[in-house]
Design a protein around this motif. Sequence first.
Motif: not given
Length: 257
Positions: A170-175, A216-222
């Motif tokens: 789906t080319d959805a971003p991975i968080q 919680l730490d959220f990394e840049p979207l892949l």
Amino acid sequence: MSEKIALCGRFRRLCRLSAWLWRTFCSLRKLDGSREAANRAVMDLGKGALAALDIELEIGTPPQRPLGGALVVANHVSWLDIFAMSAVYPSSFIAKQEISKWPLLGKMGKQAGTVFINRNSRRDIEPINQAIAAALKEGKNVSFFPEARTSSGRGILPFKAALFQSAIDTDAPIQAVTLRYYDEAGRRTDIPSYADVNLPTSLNRIVAMKKIRIRLDFEPLLRPSEFPDCDRFGLKDKAEAAIGKRVAEDAAKFEQV
């Protein structure tokens, strides 16, 4: 060692948790089917559970909010992970089949949109990927724990790659999200871990702690399209490296026993 609260304090927490369970069960039954209502209910569910247990939530690196749905992946330490993530980033969860049989919590999970899978059956993988892809296309967030089981939180277990395929399709971003647990003195702690204990034992350990803080730490979207040479294993490796590095950042703060 981490301090423990008095028995009366533990009892108060259990009473508040019981009241929260009943309120949440009733509110989930009243959902009207809209995404906005579901997201609000899921966030309230997470915040309510943490408040009942006097657990503090800290957001280190904040999440990014893509326009569509995101595939959310995190390290897995405790059953509290789900409530912490839900309080900040509402989504549907992919969970092990055994949770569906937990008293009340299993039914609440179903009402909140949790998908339960048999981790021992590879036949589940393709239909689950299709279901995740359909949800992502509809703009929904879907969360899962690629370690497939809980760890002590002192490190991470090897990630499984199979469900990353839905993001590629789906080319959805991975968080990627990292969860870390701290006690009243600011030390990293593995007491809330759900690894190798049953639910009553885990609950007893958690309500006995004087204080728990979850960071919680959220990394840049892949975004899969930005890594055309990566298959699901490559994307898994990137998420695993980011979360593993974050978990190791202050590992020296673990209480020495």
